[in-house]
Write an enzyme that holds these catalytic residues in place. Structure first.
Site, PDB file in Angstrom:
ATOM      1  N   SER A  94      63.697 -17.034  75.087  1.00 35.05           N
ATOM      2  CA  SER A  94      63.312 -18.037  74.088  1.00 35.05           C
ATOM      3  C   SER A  94      63.103 -17.318  72.771  1.00 35.05           C
ATOM      4  O   SER A  94      62.884 -16.097  72.744  1.00 35.05           O
ATOM      5  CB  SER A  94      61.999 -18.717  74.526  1.00 35.05           C
ATOM      6  OG  SER A  94      61.425 -19.461  73.471  1.00 35.05           O
ATOM      7  N   TYR A 122      52.916 -18.742  77.393  1.00 35.37           N
ATOM      8  CA  TYR A 122      54.377 -18.825  77.408  1.00 35.37           C
ATOM      9  C   TYR A 122      54.985 -17.698  76.568  1.00 35.37           C
ATOM     10  O   TYR A 122      55.932 -17.024  77.000  1.00 35.37           O
ATOM     11  CB  TYR A 122      54.798 -20.189  76.859  1.00 35.37           C
ATOM     12  CG  TYR A 122      56.285 -20.424  76.768  1.00 35.37           C
ATOM     13  CD1 TYR A 122      57.030 -20.678  77.907  1.00 35.37           C
ATOM     14  CD2 TYR A 122      56.943 -20.425  75.535  1.00 35.37           C
ATOM     15  CE1 TYR A 122      58.398 -20.918  77.836  1.00 35.37           C
ATOM     16  CE2 TYR A 122      58.303 -20.667  75.447  1.00 35.37           C
ATOM     17  CZ  TYR A 122      59.025 -20.905  76.603  1.00 35.37           C
ATOM     18  OH  TYR A 122      60.380 -21.137  76.523  1.00 35.37           O
TER      19      TYR A 122
END
Length: 252
Positions: free
Chosen positions: A137, A150
């Protein structure tokens, strides 16, 4: 990859994983779909044009990687390609991030890919050829509010990719990551709903705000990420990279 390969795609039932699976299947490869949801796996498998094997598995379980790769080896032989696309985000203030949330994010986004990479590598090394791509990501490269767990997991998985690539360089096995921005997937749908619930904005407004975070003014399409995955599988000179796919927001 002109030769047909055995490709394992985790998180293959939807989103980026499903797009990668469709791309690989259309190119003539045998595709293994791994995810928790058996029904979603079956739906995705039905639309793939080539041979497909579905493996319902919870990748956060300690023995899941052995179960997955054992099934593949028993049915088709050793995996030659691993695309680790399984993942999920969670939003919370730093001070509201519980130990449970922290551990959940690391288990799915960091430990599960690590176990899959560790399990896949020996047979790839023995064959002198292998390709590993982890879907990370932009959160692997930059921080943002409310996603500490995250972000930490994604930074960690990019470190895993870089270390594994350095260790395996010259073996015929490459290890890379793709680092998408906000992609038009069910995961982003969940993010939109969370933003709307937290802020009181409508979901259309929340989605538009996420679209504006990409300089191109829209969400990334799953197929655009899949195309980068395919590039990483085809080019041995690309190794240890984290390729950002976000329309130019994070320039690296």
């Amino acid at each position: 990859m002109s030769v047909s390969r055995i490709c394992v795609v985790t998180g293959g039932s939807k989103g980026i994983g499903a797009a990668v699976a469709a791309d690989l299947s259309a190119a003539g490869h045998r595709v293994v779909l791994a995810a928790r949801d058996r029904e979603a796996l079956d739906r995705t498998a039905k639309v793939l044009p080539g041979p497909v094997l579905t493996v319902p598995v919870d990748l956060t379980a300690p023995d899941a990687a052995d179960e997955l790769f054992g099934r593949v080896e028993g049915a088709w032989g050793p995996a030659e390609v691993l695309v680790a696309a399984a993942g999920a985000g969670a939003s919370a203030k730093l001070t509201g991030t519980s130990d449970e949330l922290w551990e959940q994010q690391l288990a799915l986004n960091l430990t599960a890919p690590f176990r899959c990479v560790r399990r896949a590598v020996p047979s790839m090394q023995a064959a002198g050829w292998g390709r590993i791509v982890v879907v990370a990501s932009v959160a692997a490269k930059t921080g943002a509010p409310y996603v500490a767990a995250y972000t930490a997991a994604k930074h960690g998985v990019l470190g895993l990719v870089r270390s594994a690539a350095a260790e395996l360089a010259g073996s015929g096995v490459t290890v890379n990551a793709v680092c998408p921005g906000y992609v038009d997937t069910p995961m982003t749908d969940a993010t939109v709903a969370a933003i709307a619930a937290r802020t009181g904005r409508g979901e259309e407004q929340a989605r538009a705000a996420l679209a504006r975070m990409q300089p191109i003014g829209r969400l990334i399409r799953p197929e655009e990420v899949a195309a980068v995955v395919r590039l990483l599988l085809e080019n041995e000179a690309l190794n240890g990279q984290g390729i950002t796919v976000d329309g130019g927001g994070v320039q690296s």
